[in-house]
Structures are given as structure tokens and as C-alpha cells.
Design a protein around this motif. Structure first.
Motif, PDB file in Angstrom:
ATOM      1  N   PHE A 115      38.950  19.422 -46.441  1.00 62.41           N
ATOM      2  CA  PHE A 115      37.980  18.442 -45.921  1.00 62.41           C
ATOM      3  C   PHE A 115      38.411  17.861 -44.578  1.00 62.41           C
ATOM      4  N   LYS A 116      39.680  18.065 -44.229  1.00 62.08           N
ATOM      5  CA  LYS A 116      40.186  17.684 -42.909  1.00 62.08           C
ATOM      6  C   LYS A 116      41.467  18.475 -42.689  1.00 62.08           C
TER       7      LYS A 116
ATOM      8  N   PHE B 134      45.388   2.349 -48.745  1.00 57.66           N
ATOM      9  CA  PHE B 134      44.592   2.695 -47.561  1.00 57.66           C
ATOM     10  C   PHE B 134      45.068   3.966 -46.872  1.00 57.66           C
ATOM     11  N   LEU B 135      46.014   4.680 -47.479  1.00 63.53           N
ATOM     12  CA  LEU B 135      46.509   5.895 -46.809  1.00 63.53           C
ATOM     13  C   LEU B 135      45.388   6.906 -46.643  1.00 63.53           C
TER      14      LEU B 135
ATOM     15  N   GLU C 168      44.760  11.101 -46.255  1.00 61.78           N
ATOM     16  CA  GLU C 168      45.465  12.360 -46.492  1.00 61.78           C
ATOM     17  C   GLU C 168      45.759  13.032 -45.156  1.00 61.78           C
TER      18      GLU C 168
ATOM     19  N   SER D 266      31.216  15.209 -36.320  1.00 63.40           N
ATOM     20  CA  SER D 266      31.695  16.346 -37.118  1.00 63.40           C
ATOM     21  C   SER D 266      30.556  16.915 -37.937  1.00 63.40           C
TER      22      SER D 266
ATOM     23  N   ARG E 225      33.602  20.847 -35.276  1.00 64.70           N
ATOM     24  CA  ARG E 225      34.653  19.821 -35.186  1.00 64.70           C
ATOM     25  C   ARG E 225      35.011  19.448 -33.746  1.00 64.70           C
TER      26      ARG E 225
END
Ligand code: NAD
Ligand code: UDX
Length: 469
Positions: A340-341, A164-165, A167, A271, A445
């Protein structure tokens, strides 16, 4: 309960690398070997100057402490398998690109190849753990393959232990997970294997956070968790369109809604669209599963989460074109952020790729800056996203810069595509001086101080806010 002295992890990627590095750090009594067929990746994990293949805050410290002590990286997949008592299968499971289920189903080829390798080279019994995100009942296929192809004296117990981590926060997520999920068969052997894996995590995770459930529930829970997280983002993004049309403010709406303890405040940040290697892939996987189970209404429900995300991305690029007087042909657009983030160099399914593709379709010039993404990755992503534009043409229209200030020079508009904090702190007065006028900023964002920018002279558009420019 089988003793676990040696662990092998097949797949040294964003999940296998950090997850098993943390296991090695927290369990110095266990030897952990992470294997991969990709020599370049393994070389990077082993590099003397710690130029690791992925950027993840805190990861280098973990690898520095454990590598060479009880953590090893190798391309010798067979040896890793043979020595191990427990094997994590952490290979990629991308969306299928062709054949049955193309565009929706998970491509399980890598899982199958890894499983077949385990069967082919094992001389002893092992616990095999699905770490990759897989469709419900994949463990059954793995067991069939293992039992049909291995020596009679080997027994394999299969567990599901989805990861479930997220990034960018992977190390913190691994050090202090909300929960660790272990799925097993209800048989005595299945439960013993489950206990063995639980003991490993219990070296640092409080036992009440280690949840044990059935195998199929565990597999489905991973898809469900990602689908529900992504669904929250699509819900808030759908509302952001209403905000822009009415003059309501999405941050205020999210704050008010999130204060309800039944809803909660997380994952309600509007976003330009969610990205990453997981959300879209796992929802499409769930859509495919639902269709295969003859549940078209369920499939349509989840499909809408992805469609809303696509709508949000195209809605944003259309807003840029509309605001710049309905044409961006030949205009310079600075795109700040390509990952992507924030806090990752990963670009998989990044919203920035869709934005640049849309700007290319309008014949704009695009200046890109991202603090972590390597340039080759940007070219590779854009070539794939714009298959009809030759790379040489693309490289005339798109330029990659090594600072935000450089990327913004002579631009008509700046687009914030990733929420890197440094974009908030750049000298916006200097950016303004060097831009063409009127100077536009599009904040995808909700990162910047819009009032401050307006005072400088910028015309500012923020996702989910209905104010005037
Ligand atoms: P990745 O592409 O970064 O890494 C996978 C690695 O597996 C690659 O380095 C590849 O070379 C290797 N590999 C493939 N087949 C192999 C084989 N037969 N033998 C040895 N090595 C092999 O992928 P990832 O992002 O680490 O994702 C892995 C799995 O974890 C996926 O199922 C994904 O859905 C899931 N997951 C990812 C994240 C994330 O944040 N990236 C989070 C949770 C779960
Ligand atoms: C996700 C899940 O969070 C993680 O549990 C799972 O193991 C893997 O998939 P990840 O994709 O790494 O993790 O990052 P995440 O923080 O979930 O962000 C995914 C995307 O959603 C990013 O593009 C992010 O910018 C976007 N996002 C996230 C929003 O747009 N709004 C939010 O409120 C949260």
C-alpha cells in the motif's frame, strides 16, 4: 505511582511488535514480553535468522539488540498477563464484516477477548493500556468487563495510548515521535497510572512531547488524526482530477498550497489512492460513531473522504482502459508495486488490489512485481477481491514476477502502483525495448521522470498532470 518492572503486550502485529521492541530497547531495566495467539507469527519473531513477520526498515537491528535480553516473544498469553504490571492491548480492530454496523463499525471482538483474558487470569493489579485504535469510550467497556470478571483484590487502571507510527518509517517514528498521547481518567489513580506510563516514554521521548489528556479525548484524537491526514490526500486527489482536465500540474499546485505555513507541505502527494490498514477503517469508524450520535451531516462529511478515494482508484483504472484504445482485453499490463506504500510488505487496502481487480474485470493479463510482498499474500488478496473468479483461472490471467524487468516484458502498459524507489532506477531503455508498441506508462505515484521516459519513446500518463501523452 505504581512501579512498572514488567510489561506485556497482547498482539505481536505491525504495532505491538515494533512499539514494544523499541520500549524494550530504550528501557533495558524493564522486561517486555510480547504475546500473541498466532504461533507462526511468534515463531517468526523468535526466528534465529531474524526472518521477522513484518518488513520494517530498522526493526531487525532493534530486535537483535533487545531480544533475549529484556525482550521476549511468546504464545503463553496467560503467563505474560499474570507477570505484568502494565499491559498494552494491541490487537487488531478491523471493520466489522457482518451484523450491526457492518462495513463501518470497528470489530471490537479481539479487544474484548483480550480484556476478558486479562480479567480471567490476573492475580494482581495492573495498568491496562489501549494501544489499538478504538471508538470513543471503549475504555469504559473494558473497565466494566475487567471489574465484573476479576478477583476483588485486583484493581485495573485503564489508559488510552494510541499509536501514531506509520508503516515503513515505524522505527524512526517510535524513536522520535511528534508526540506521545496518554489519556486517563481525572481521578488520583488515573493520574498515577498516567504518570507511570509517562515515565516509561520519558526514557527517550522529551517530556514536552508527551501529551496527557482525558481518556475520551485521547481515543477520539487517534480517529481524528487519521481522518484529517486522509482528508488531505482526498483533497489533493480531488484537485488532481481538475489538473488532468485543465492542464494544471498537481505537484506545482501542492507545492504552492503547501508553502502556506497554515497548510504545510506534508501529506499533499497526489496518488492512485490511499491504502493501509488504518485510514479507511478509522474514517468509517468515525462515520459510524457520528451516525450513532445522530450527527448525519458529520457522518456524511467524513464519508466523502473515503468516497473520493474510491473515485480516485476507479478513475485511474478507467484512464488506463481509455488510453489503451478503450480495451485491455487480452492485453498484458505490468503492475509495479503491490504494497500500500513503499518500504512495507503490507498490502491491506492497497490501491494495487483495486487496480488488478478492475483489470481482471476487463479480461486483461496482469504481471505483478513487488520487492517485499510475499506471493501467497497477493493470491489471497486477489481471491478476496475477485470472488467470482476461481483461483485457477486467476492464476492463468495473473502472473507474479521476481523483478520489474521480467514483469514488464511483452507488456502493452506499465502501471506504477507503489512508490518503491527502485522503480525509478530500473533501466527504462531495456523495459522499452522489451515492450509491445506503443509502450504506455501510467504513473500513479508521480515517481518517474516523465520527460526522460518520453524521450525513450514511452507514452506517459502521470496522475494529476494534464500534459499530452
Ligand atoms: P495486526 O493484525 O498486525 O496485529 C494484531 C495481532 O493481535 C495479531 O497478530 C493477532 O493474532 C493478535 N491477537 C488478536 N487477538 C488476540 C488475543 N486475544 N490474544 C493475543 N493476540 C491476539 O494489527 P496491527 O496493524 O498491529 O494493528 C493493531 C491495532 O493498532 C489496530 O487497532 C490498528 O488500528 C492500530 N494501529 C495500526 C497501525 C498500523 O500502522 N498498522 C498504526 C497505528 C495504530
Ligand atoms: C497512517 C498514519 O500516517 C499513522 O499516523 C497511523 O498511525 C497509521 O495510519 P500508514 O497507513 O502506515 O500510517 O502510512 P501513511 O504514510 O499514512 O500512508 C497511508 C496511505 O496514504 C498510503 O497508501 C500512502 O501511499 C498514501 N499517501 C500518503 C498518499 O497517497 N499521499 C500522501 O501525501 C501521503
Amino acid at each position: 505511582m505504581p512501579a512498572v518492572n514488567k510489561i506485556c503486550c497482547i498482539g505481536a502485529g505491525y504495532v505491538g511488535g515494533p512499539t514494544c521492541a523499541v520500549i524494550a530497547l530504550k528501557c533495558p531495566h524493564i522486561q517486555v514480553t510480547i504475546v500473541d495467539i498466532n504461533q507462526t507469527r511468534i515463531d517468526a519473531w523468535n526466528s534465529e535468522d531474524y526472518k521477522l513477520p513484518i518488513y520494517e526498515p530498522g526493526l531487525e537491528g532493534v530486535v537483535r539488540e533487545a531480544r533475549g535480553r529484556n525482550l521476549f516473544f511468546s504464545t503463553d498469553v496467560d503467563k505474560g498477563i499474570q507477570e505484568a504490571d502494565l499491559i498494552f492491548v494491541s490487537v487488531n480492530t478491523p471493520t466489522k464484516k457482518s451484523g450491526v454496523g457492518a462495513g463501518f463499525a470497528a470489530d471490537l471482538n479481539y479487544v474484548e477477548l483480550a480484556t476478558r483474558r486479562i480479567a480471567a487470569v490476573s492475580h494482581s493489579s495492573k495498568i491496562v493500556v489501549e494501544k489499538s485504535t478504538v471508538p470513543c469510550r471503549t475504555a469504559e467497556s473494558m473497565r466494566t468487563i475487567l471489574e465484573a470478571n476479576s478477583p476483588a483484590e485486583c484493581r485495573f487502571d485503564i489508559l488510552s495510548n494510541p499509536e501514531f507510527l506509520a508503516e515503513g518509517t515505524a522505527i524512526n517514528d517510535l524513536f522520535a515521535p511528534d508526540r506521545v498521547l496518554v489519556g486517563s481518567l481525572e481521578t488520583p489513580e488515573g493520574k498515577a497510572a498516567c504518570d507511570a506510563l509517562t515515565e516509561i516514554y520519558a526514557n527517550w521521548v522529551p517530556r514536552e512531547r508527551i501529551l496527557t489528556v482525558g481518556l475520551w479525548s485521547s481515543e477520539l484524537s487517534k480517529l481524528a488524526a487519521n481522518a484529517m491526514l486522509a482528508q488531505r490526500i482526498s483533497s489533493i486527489n480531488a484537485l488532481s482530477a481538475i489538473c488532468e482536465a485543465t492542464g494544471a500540474c498537481i505537484d506545482e499546485v501542492a507545492y504552492a498550497v503547501g508553502k502556506d505555513s497554515r497548510v504545510g507541505p506534508s501529506f499533499l502527494r497526489a496518488s492512485v489512492g490511499f491504502g493501509g490498514s488504518c485510514f479507511q477503517k478509522d474514517i468509517l469508524n468515525l462515520v459510524y460513531l457520528s451516525e450513532c450520535l445522530h450527527l448525519p451531516e458529520v457522518a456524511n462529511y467524513w464519508r466523502q473522504v473515503v468516497l473520493m478515494n474510491e473515485y480516485q482508484k476507479t478513475r485511474f483504472s478507467k484512464k488506463v482502459v481509455d488510453t489503451l484504445f478503450n480495451t485491455i482485453t487480452g492485453k498484458n499490463i505490468a503492475v509495479l508495486g503491490f504494497a500500500f506504500k513503499a518500504d512495507t510488505g503490507d498490502t491491506r487496502e492497497s490501491a494495487a488490489i483495486s487496480l488488478v481487480r478492475d483489470f481482471q474485470a476487463e479480461n486483461a493479463n496482469v504481471n505483478i512485481y513487488d520487492p517485499q510482498v510475499v506471493h501467497e499474500q497477493i493470491w489471497s488478496d486477489l481471491s478476496e477481491a475477485c470472488p467470482t473468479i476461481p483461483l485457477t483461472t486467476l492464476q492463468k490471467r495473473v502472473k507474479i514476477f521476481s523483478s520489474a524487468l521480467e514483469a514488464c516484458k511483452n507488456a502493452e502498459a506499465v502501471v506504477i502502483a507503489t512508490e518503491w524507489r527502485e522503480f525509478r532506477d530500473i533501466d527504462w531503455n531495456v523495459v522499452y525495448l522489451n515492450m509491445k508498441k506503443p509502450a504506455f506508462v501510467f504513473d500513479g505515484r508521480i515517481l518517474l521522470d516523465a520527460d526522460k521516459l518520453r524521450n525513450i519513446g514511452f507514452k506517459v500518463t502521470v496522475i494529476g498532470r494534464g500534459e499530452k501523452l
